[in-house]
Scaffold this motif. Sequence first.
Motif, PDB file in Angstrom:
ATOM      1  N   ILE A 119      40.167  -9.581  65.186  1.00 29.31           N
ATOM      2  CA  ILE A 119      40.659  -8.662  66.218  1.00 29.31           C
ATOM      3  C   ILE A 119      40.144  -7.260  65.956  1.00 29.31           C
ATOM      4  CG2 ILE A 119      42.741  -7.577  67.145  1.00 29.31           C
ATOM      5  CD1 ILE A 119      44.192 -10.234  66.681  1.00 29.31           C
ATOM      6  N   LEU A 120      40.134  -6.854  64.689  1.00 23.70           N
ATOM      7  CA  LEU A 120      39.644  -5.516  64.348  1.00 23.70           C
ATOM      8  C   LEU A 120      38.176  -5.366  64.719  1.00 23.70           C
ATOM      9  CD1 LEU A 120      39.955  -2.762  62.940  1.00 23.70           C
ATOM     10  CD2 LEU A 120      39.412  -3.912  60.785  1.00 23.70           C
ATOM     11  N   ARG A 121      37.353  -6.337  64.342  1.00 23.42           N
ATOM     12  CA  ARG A 121      35.921  -6.244  64.631  1.00 23.42           C
ATOM     13  C   ARG A 121      35.655  -6.229  66.143  1.00 23.42           C
ATOM     14  NH1 ARG A 121      35.332  -9.952  60.195  1.00 23.42           N
ATOM     15  NH2 ARG A 121      35.219 -11.678  61.690  1.00 23.42           N
ATOM     16  N   GLN A 122      36.353  -7.095  66.891  1.00 23.52           N
ATOM     17  CA  GLN A 122      36.088  -7.162  68.328  1.00 23.52           C
ATOM     18  C   GLN A 122      36.610  -5.928  69.053  1.00 23.52           C
ATOM     19  OE1 GLN A 122      34.108  -9.440  69.542  1.00 23.52           O
ATOM     20  NE2 GLN A 122      34.177  -8.400  71.522  1.00 23.52           N
ATOM     21  N   THR A 123      37.696  -5.359  68.575  1.00 20.47           N
ATOM     22  CA  THR A 123      38.193  -4.114  69.176  1.00 20.47           C
ATOM     23  C   THR A 123      37.209  -2.985  68.931  1.00 20.47           C
ATOM     24  OG1 THR A 123      40.464  -4.860  68.766  1.00 20.47           O
ATOM     25  CG2 THR A 123      40.157  -2.554  69.331  1.00 20.47           C
ATOM     26  N   GLU A 124      36.607  -2.954  67.750  1.00 23.39           N
ATOM     27  CA  GLU A 124      35.577  -1.950  67.476  1.00 23.39           C
ATOM     28  C   GLU A 124      34.391  -2.118  68.417  1.00 23.39           C
ATOM     29  OE1 GLU A 124      34.786  -2.637  63.373  1.00 23.39           O
ATOM     30  OE2 GLU A 124      36.341  -1.273  62.670  1.00 23.39           O
TER      31      GLU A 124
ATOM     32  N   PRO B 246      30.335  -0.278  71.930  1.00 21.59           N
ATOM     33  CA  PRO B 246      29.429  -1.437  72.034  1.00 21.59           C
ATOM     34  C   PRO B 246      28.125  -1.269  71.259  1.00 21.59           C
ATOM     35  CG  PRO B 246      30.245  -0.744  74.197  1.00 21.59           C
ATOM     36  CD  PRO B 246      30.589   0.343  73.238  1.00 21.59           C
ATOM     37  N   ASN B 247      27.740  -0.040  70.961  1.00 16.72           N
ATOM     38  CA  ASN B 247      26.469   0.206  70.278  1.00 16.72           C
ATOM     39  C   ASN B 247      26.588  -0.126  68.790  1.00 16.72           C
ATOM     40  OD1 ASN B 247      24.072   1.133  69.224  1.00 16.72           O
ATOM     41  ND2 ASN B 247      24.096   3.065  70.317  1.00 16.72           N
ATOM     42  N   PRO B 248      25.885  -1.161  68.285  1.00  9.79           N
ATOM     43  CA  PRO B 248      26.026  -1.524  66.859  1.00  9.79           C
ATOM     44  C   PRO B 248      25.522  -0.430  65.924  1.00  9.79           C
ATOM     45  CG  PRO B 248      24.257  -2.790  67.890  1.00  9.79           C
ATOM     46  CD  PRO B 248      24.957  -2.069  68.990  1.00  9.79           C
ATOM     47  N   SER B 249      24.478   0.284  66.319  1.00  5.43           N
ATOM     48  CA  SER B 249      23.969   1.359  65.463  1.00  5.43           C
ATOM     49  C   SER B 249      25.005   2.464  65.300  1.00  5.43           C
ATOM     50  CB  SER B 249      22.680   1.930  66.059  1.00  5.43           C
ATOM     51  OG  SER B 249      21.684   0.932  66.170  1.00  5.43           O
ATOM     52  N   ALA B 250      25.692   2.787  66.371  1.00  6.37           N
ATOM     53  CA  ALA B 250      26.736   3.810  66.295  1.00  6.37           C
ATOM     54  C   ALA B 250      27.891   3.338  65.417  1.00  6.37           C
ATOM     55  CB  ALA B 250      27.233   4.145  67.699  1.00  6.37           C
ATOM     56  N   ARG B 251      28.225   2.053  65.477  1.00  8.83           N
ATOM     57  CA  ARG B 251      29.307   1.539  64.633  1.00  8.83           C
ATOM     58  C   ARG B 251      28.928   1.610  63.159  1.00  8.83           C
ATOM     59  NH1 ARG B 251      29.402  -2.692  68.410  1.00  8.83           N
ATOM     60  NH2 ARG B 251      28.651  -4.177  66.848  1.00  8.83           N
TER      61      ARG B 251
ATOM     62  N   PHE C 227      48.470  -0.045  72.051  1.00  5.93           N
ATOM     63  CA  PHE C 227      47.091  -0.231  72.515  1.00  5.93           C
ATOM     64  C   PHE C 227      47.060  -0.584  73.992  1.00  5.93           C
ATOM     65  CE2 PHE C 227      43.569  -3.258  73.249  1.00  5.93           C
ATOM     66  CZ  PHE C 227      42.507  -2.373  73.083  1.00  5.93           C
ATOM     67  N   VAL C 228      47.935  -1.489  74.413  1.00  5.42           N
ATOM     68  CA  VAL C 228      47.987  -1.873  75.827  1.00  5.42           C
ATOM     69  C   VAL C 228      48.385  -0.672  76.682  1.00  5.42           C
ATOM     70  CG1 VAL C 228      49.193  -3.322  77.499  1.00  5.42           C
ATOM     71  CG2 VAL C 228      48.457  -4.298  75.319  1.00  5.42           C
ATOM     72  N   GLU C 229      49.316   0.127  76.180  1.00  6.07           N
ATOM     73  CA  GLU C 229      49.743   1.310  76.932  1.00  6.07           C
ATOM     74  C   GLU C 229      48.592   2.293  77.107  1.00  6.07           C
ATOM     75  OE1 GLU C 229      52.285   3.672  79.108  1.00  6.07           O
ATOM     76  OE2 GLU C 229      52.620   1.633  78.341  1.00  6.07           O
ATOM     77  N   SER C 230      47.849   2.532  76.034  1.00  2.05           N
ATOM     78  CA  SER C 230      46.723   3.463  76.130  1.00  2.05           C
ATOM     79  C   SER C 230      45.630   2.904  77.033  1.00  2.05           C
ATOM     80  CB  SER C 230      46.157   3.747  74.735  1.00  2.05           C
ATOM     81  OG  SER C 230      45.655   2.552  74.131  1.00  2.05           O
ATOM     82  N   GLN C 231      45.409   1.585  76.980  1.00  9.65           N
ATOM     83  CA  GLN C 231      44.399   0.977  77.843  1.00  9.65           C
ATOM     84  C   GLN C 231      44.827   1.040  79.305  1.00  9.65           C
ATOM     85  OE1 GLN C 231      43.476  -3.157  76.954  1.00  9.65           O
ATOM     86  NE2 GLN C 231      41.302  -2.753  77.211  1.00  9.65           N
ATOM     87  N   THR C 232      46.115   0.834  79.568  1.00  5.46           N
ATOM     88  CA  THR C 232      46.624   0.944  80.930  1.00  5.46           C
ATOM     89  C   THR C 232      46.454   2.362  81.463  1.00  5.46           C
ATOM     90  OG1 THR C 232      48.263  -0.795  80.473  1.00  5.46           O
ATOM     91  CG2 THR C 232      48.645   0.606  82.395  1.00  5.46           C
ATOM     92  N   THR C 233      46.774   3.337  80.626  1.00 10.20           N
ATOM     93  CA  THR C 233      46.606   4.733  81.034  1.00 10.20           C
ATOM     94  C   THR C 233      45.146   5.040  81.340  1.00 10.20           C
ATOM     95  OG1 THR C 233      48.497   5.377  79.665  1.00 10.20           O
ATOM     96  CG2 THR C 233      46.971   7.128  80.330  1.00 10.20           C
TER      97      THR C 233
END
Length: 404
Positions: free
Chosen positions: A56-61, A66-71, A260-266
């Motif tokens: 979950i942590l990796r996929q949320t990142e 989405p840019n792997p270089s930035a991660r 997290f859901v609240e922030s995503q909804t906002t």
Amino acid sequence: MDFNMKKLASDAGIFFTRAVQFTEEKFGQAERTELDAHFENLLARADSTKNWTEKILRQTEVLLQPNPSARVEEFLYEKLDRKVPSRVTNGELLAQYMAEAASELGPTTPYGKTLIKVAEAEKRLGAAERDFIHTASINFLTPLRNFLEGDWKTISKERRLLQNRRLDLDACKARLKKAKAAEAKATCEGDTVPDFQETRPRNYILSASASALWNDEVDKAEQELRVAQTEFDRQAEVTRLLLEGISSTHVNHLRCLHEFVESQTTYYAQCYRHMLDLQKQLGSSQGAIFPGTFVGTTEPASPPLSSTSPTTAAATMPVGPSVAGLAPPGEAALRLEEVTPPASGTRKARVLYDYEAADSSELALLADELITVYSLPGMDPDWLIGERGNKKGKVPVTYLELLS
């Protein structure tokens, strides 16, 4: 130096004993102390929690960046305890390019004005995305990362220590078992009464001495077993308490998930409002630039869900046909109070999207409601007359699904 050498030799002996015990267990040549079923369930739940938390942590990142270089860059900054530099979002970068294009192509031209409006909307979207990433990182990613780098490392350390204590305990059990077997054999040989005429008395004396030595060895093995059992039980209790703390971890992660859901909804609600405002601006300006033309797609697109009503389709609408197209050129404007439905030809229609009436001649619509519609001679084919109760008005065909 002598003390260190002795400790090194002792540690090497313990390591060798554990390695022998572990190898014999793998080949089925030694008995193993099994943990109780409840303890095994706690271990399985802890392992499952750790594995899914990592995924979950990796996929949320990936979702947030989405840019792997930035991660990778952000990961290196975190490991070096350095502040991650501020990064321009894709929306903000697009807004910058559009603003520069409008400045160069002409900010007073219709295309330039539209570029400026879209650039402002994209800039607001980029700012909303930045706030969402920041909030999600603090409220969701950080607690998950703290669990993996803190609590889980402690649990893993205590589990390894418990494994070593179990190997020591099983090695002591095996040593005691061998000592008792040797003692029993020596005792049997010592119980035989010697025949001094045919055997040597020295054999009898040696047998009795060996029996005494094995008695001492058994006592020593029993003492070591008691110590090993005590250390194993103590370590098992410590590990059990840590594993039971996984329930508290689940509660904490549940709270973080809600945030997290609240922030995503906002975030998505802000994006929806920004795009809806932009669409209204473009719709009004498009009507001024291209009067009497249809703006939008011929096929109605699926609208996004409203942030305030998850079960009702939101009004991401194609802009309707121009009101000027209702009456043919040279004819007077249609007077709704004089309109009567034809004797035949009326149909039921389901509204696909919300529609806000532009003037008093139009009928405002709500998604999923049913209305009665019909056409009049000379009307623009992109419009119908809609009735709902005692209200009637013009409605765009692209907002309707005609029913049989």
